[in-house]
Design a protein around this motif. Structure first.
Motif, PDB file in Angstrom:
ATOM      1  N   PRO A  84       2.578  11.375  -0.078  1.00  0.00           N
ATOM      2  CA  PRO A  84       1.265  12.481   0.918  1.00  0.00           C
ATOM      3  C   PRO A  84       0.550  11.970   1.776  1.00  0.00           C
ATOM      4  O   PRO A  84       0.142  12.386   2.835  1.00  0.00           O
ATOM      5  N   TRP A  85       0.657  10.710   1.717  1.00  0.00           N
ATOM      6  CA  TRP A  85      -0.521   9.834   2.733  1.00  0.00           C
ATOM      7  C   TRP A  85       0.708   9.189   3.684  1.00  0.00           C
ATOM      8  O   TRP A  85      -0.174   9.315   5.228  1.00  0.00           O
ATOM      9  N   ASP A  86       1.238   8.325   3.506  1.00  0.00           N
ATOM     10  CA  ASP A  86       1.901   8.011   3.664  1.00  0.00           C
ATOM     11  C   ASP A  86       2.836   7.853   4.856  1.00  0.00           C
ATOM     12  O   ASP A  86       3.745   7.104   5.328  1.00  0.00           O
ATOM     13  N   GLY A  87       3.905   9.724   4.547  1.00  0.00           N
ATOM     14  CA  GLY A  87       5.528   9.562   4.482  1.00  0.00           C
ATOM     15  C   GLY A  87       6.679   8.626   3.891  1.00  0.00           C
ATOM     16  O   GLY A  87       6.318   8.174   2.739  1.00  0.00           O
ATOM     17  N   VAL A  88       7.415   7.588   4.545  1.00  0.00           N
ATOM     18  CA  VAL A  88       7.940   6.867   4.575  1.00  0.00           C
ATOM     19  C   VAL A  88       7.689   5.625   4.664  1.00  0.00           C
ATOM     20  O   VAL A  88       7.670   5.381   6.120  1.00  0.00           O
ATOM     21  N   LYS A  89       6.736   4.065   3.795  1.00  0.00           N
ATOM     22  CA  LYS A  89       6.582   3.045   4.197  1.00  0.00           C
ATOM     23  C   LYS A  89       7.126   2.021   3.387  1.00  0.00           C
ATOM     24  O   LYS A  89       6.772   1.786   2.600  1.00  0.00           O
ATOM     25  N   LEU A  90       7.580   1.044   4.224  1.00  0.00           N
ATOM     26  CA  LEU A  90       8.070  -0.183   3.441  1.00  0.00           C
ATOM     27  C   LEU A  90       7.348  -1.570   3.472  1.00  0.00           C
ATOM     28  O   LEU A  90       6.535  -1.399   5.221  1.00  0.00           O
ATOM     29  N   ARG A  91       6.872  -2.304   3.214  1.00  0.00           N
ATOM     30  CA  ARG A  91       6.305  -3.212   3.437  1.00  0.00           C
ATOM     31  C   ARG A  91       7.305  -4.575   3.762  1.00  0.00           C
ATOM     32  O   ARG A  91       8.542  -4.559   3.400  1.00  0.00           O
ATOM     33  N   TYR A  92       6.914  -4.946   4.716  1.00  0.00           N
ATOM     34  CA  TYR A  92       8.415  -6.886   5.121  1.00  0.00           C
ATOM     35  C   TYR A  92       7.660  -7.458   4.029  1.00  0.00           C
ATOM     36  O   TYR A  92       6.772  -7.500   3.032  1.00  0.00           O
ATOM     37  N   VAL A  93       8.920  -8.251   3.115  1.00  0.00           N
ATOM     38  CA  VAL A  93       8.346  -9.275   2.127  1.00  0.00           C
ATOM     39  C   VAL A  93       9.519 -10.645   2.931  1.00  0.00           C
ATOM     40  O   VAL A  93      10.226 -10.454   3.483  1.00  0.00           O
ATOM     41  N   ASN A  94       8.722 -11.204   1.979  1.00  0.00           N
ATOM     42  CA  ASN A  94       9.073 -12.319   1.774  1.00  0.00           C
ATOM     43  C   ASN A  94      10.331 -12.772   1.064  1.00  0.00           C
ATOM     44  O   ASN A  94      10.015 -12.954  -0.044  1.00  0.00           O
ATOM     45  N   PRO A  95      11.376 -13.166   1.502  1.00  0.00           N
ATOM     46  CA  PRO A  95      12.295 -12.753  -0.072  1.00  0.00           C
ATOM     47  C   PRO A  95      12.335 -14.136  -0.857  1.00  0.00           C
ATOM     48  O   PRO A  95      13.531 -14.051  -2.740  1.00  0.00           O
ATOM     49  N   LEU A  96      12.221 -15.022  -0.427  1.00  0.00           N
ATOM     50  CA  LEU A  96      12.067 -15.839  -1.380  1.00  0.00           C
ATOM     51  C   LEU A  96      10.766 -15.700  -2.808  1.00  0.00           C
ATOM     52  O   LEU A  96      11.107 -16.136  -3.850  1.00  0.00           O
ATOM     53  N   THR A  97      10.175 -15.034  -2.091  1.00  0.00           N
ATOM     54  CA  THR A  97       8.507 -14.858  -3.480  1.00  0.00           C
ATOM     55  C   THR A  97       8.479 -13.023  -3.860  1.00  0.00           C
ATOM     56  O   THR A  97       8.224 -12.663  -5.161  1.00  0.00           O
ATOM     57  N   GLY A  98       8.811 -12.211  -2.654  1.00  0.00           N
ATOM     58  CA  GLY A  98       8.925 -10.968  -2.740  1.00  0.00           C
ATOM     59  C   GLY A  98       7.329 -11.203  -2.768  1.00  0.00           C
ATOM     60  O   GLY A  98       6.533  -9.715  -2.204  1.00  0.00           O
ATOM     61  N   GLY A  99       6.664 -11.274  -1.808  1.00  0.00           N
ATOM     62  CA  GLY A  99       5.292 -11.301  -1.653  1.00  0.00           C
ATOM     63  C   GLY A  99       5.443 -10.771   0.205  1.00  0.00           C
ATOM     64  O   GLY A  99       5.913 -10.949   0.891  1.00  0.00           O
ATOM     65  N   TRP A 100       4.044 -10.832   0.390  1.00  0.00           N
ATOM     66  CA  TRP A 100       4.417 -10.423   2.048  1.00  0.00           C
ATOM     67  C   TRP A 100       4.912 -11.663   3.076  1.00  0.00           C
ATOM     68  O   TRP A 100       4.922 -13.212   2.065  1.00  0.00           O
ATOM     69  N   PRO A 101       5.021 -11.659   4.529  1.00  0.00           N
ATOM     70  CA  PRO A 101       6.270 -12.626   5.114  1.00  0.00           C
ATOM     71  C   PRO A 101       4.923 -13.409   5.350  1.00  0.00           C
ATOM     72  O   PRO A 101       5.693 -14.663   5.709  1.00  0.00           O
ATOM     73  N   MET A 102       3.571 -13.751   5.401  1.00  0.00           N
ATOM     74  CA  MET A 102       2.688 -15.141   5.950  1.00  0.00           C
ATOM     75  C   MET A 102       1.524 -14.204   4.903  1.00  0.00           C
ATOM     76  O   MET A 102       0.830 -13.790   4.415  1.00  0.00           O
ATOM     77  N   PRO A 103       1.292 -15.534   4.997  1.00  0.00           N
ATOM     78  CA  PRO A 103       0.176 -15.885   3.521  1.00  0.00           C
ATOM     79  C   PRO A 103      -1.344 -14.588   4.360  1.00  0.00           C
ATOM     80  O   PRO A 103      -1.857 -14.431   3.459  1.00  0.00           O
ATOM     81  N   THR A 104      -1.813 -14.103   5.889  1.00  0.00           N
ATOM     82  CA  THR A 104      -2.270 -14.144   5.720  1.00  0.00           C
ATOM     83  C   THR A 104      -2.999 -12.487   6.211  1.00  0.00           C
ATOM     84  O   THR A 104      -3.288 -12.027   6.757  1.00  0.00           O
ATOM     85  N   MET A 105      -1.432 -12.053   7.038  1.00  0.00           N
ATOM     86  CA  MET A 105      -0.888 -11.218   7.562  1.00  0.00           C
ATOM     87  C   MET A 105      -0.136 -10.337   6.247  1.00  0.00           C
ATOM     88  O   MET A 105       1.475 -11.076   6.486  1.00  0.00           O
TER      89      MET A 105
END
Length: 351
Positions: A239-260
């Motif tokens: 209800p807030w985002d619709g359909v929303k995905l985050r990009y990931v670092n495939p080696l860690t499952g975390g964010w693709p960049m350490p600051t963004m």
């Protein structure tokens, strides 16, 4: 007339006496330093692409990509004029490259993302590997990697540059170096990084090529859109985002960049979003479709009518609602990884 208060006089004398020693009283500024809620100087802002594009093309006539090093028009927050910042920690700009041009090779400690807004056929090269730019692609330039851009096709190509320049400036940690040639030598096949790391698999023996940054530096839009369309069809709509995905670092499952952090979301046709607010200010690029962003802070209200290739910013702790009658796809980025690493991140989803 009442006599001056002796305590007030003593206090004022204290201030005068300690000022040469570079001392100031905390009690005069405590409420500003430790506010009851975030009090950002940033304000919501909307850059309509139809208004911005003519200035980009004029810039293409006024200066070459080689002369400018990076021919970019900065999206400057109206509350931060002169600071080259879209929020207090993030930078945003629209870069133009024309056929036959090369934006020369350099590297810097600032991490950068490229989100392709208009045109196809230009390329960016990172650490010896090129990737061809297409609208909707998300491309990373990791910190301290050599990179250059070129255009060997037809028509102008424009992309959104997102960098952590203000954040790095805050830490006094900025370094840069120019390359010895305009274009770096291509030493790897195009698509090689995606082949190694982009299929939920990784080489058996490998090192993370860019440290804490994703080993994939190009995330193609067609695959992202396919995932969004599948979820829109088969999964509940948030209800807030619709359909929303985050990009990931495939080696860690975390964010693709350490600051963004980077995201892509789809607002289905007829979507009327609920309100939310978060401490990480976010920059949005309208990929396709149309919609409305409504933003509030106290008794202030902003309403942005969104069209393809528009850009807007939602500052920290501003309530936002996203609506779309026809359907809309939005790319966004924020400084959420730093908020979370410092245990500062807060988000509210309003009823």
């Amino acid at each position: 007339m009442n006599a001056p208060d002796s305590t007030l006089l003593a206090r004022q004398q204290l201030y005068r006496d300690m000022d040469p020693h570079h001392l100031t009283p905390l009690w005069d500024v405590l409420h500003a330093l430790v506010p009851p809620k975030p009090a950002t100087p940033c304000v919501p802002a909307h850059w309509e692409y139809a208004r911005v594009r003519p200035f980009l093309l004029r810039a293409g006539e006024a200066i070459t990509a080689a002369e400018a090093v990076r021919r970019v028009l900065i999206l400057e927050n109206p509350g931060l004029r002169g600071q080259s910042a879209v929020t207090q920690s993030l930078y945003a700009g629209l870069q133009l490259i024309l056929p036959g041009e090369v934006a020369p090779s350099h590297r810097h400690t600032q991490s950068a993302l490229r989100f392709i807004v208009e045109g196809s056929g230009a390329y960016t090269a990172v650490d010896g590997e090129r990737t061809t730019m297409r609208p909707g692609d998300f491309i990373i330039t990791p910190s301290w990697t050599w990179h250059d851009h070129g255009h060997e096709a037809q028509g102008p190509v424009v992309w959104l540059d997102g960098l952590d320049i203000p954040m790095v400036r805050f830490f006094d940690a900025g370094f840069a170096e120019n390359g010895s040639s305009a274009s770096q030598a291509v030493s790897k096949p195009e698509g090689g990084s995606y082949a190694r790391f982009g299929h939920n698999m990784a080489p058996v023996r490998h090192e993370a090529p860019f440290g804490a940054t994703s080993p994939i530096f190009s995330y193609p839009y067609d695959r992202t859109l396919e995932a969004l369309a599948r979820l829109e069809r088969d999964a509940p709509i948030d209800p807030w985002d619709g359909v929303k995905l985050r990009y990931v670092n495939p080696l860690t499952g975390g964010w693709p960049m350490p600051t963004m952090a980077t995201f892509m979301q789809k607002l289905p046709a007829g979507f009327q979003g609920k309100g939310w607010r978060q401490t990480d200010g976010a920059v949005y690029s309208v990929v396709e479709g149309s919609g409305v962003a409504e933003i509030e802070a106290g008794d202030q209200h902003w309403r942005f009518e969104l069209s393809p290739r528009d850009h807007f910013v939602v500052p920290s702790w501003h309530t936002a609602r996203l609506n779309s009658e026809a359907g809309c796809v939005l790319f966004s980025y924020s400084d959420r990884p730093v908020h979370q690493a410092l245990a500062l991140h807060k988000e509210e989803r309003l009823p």
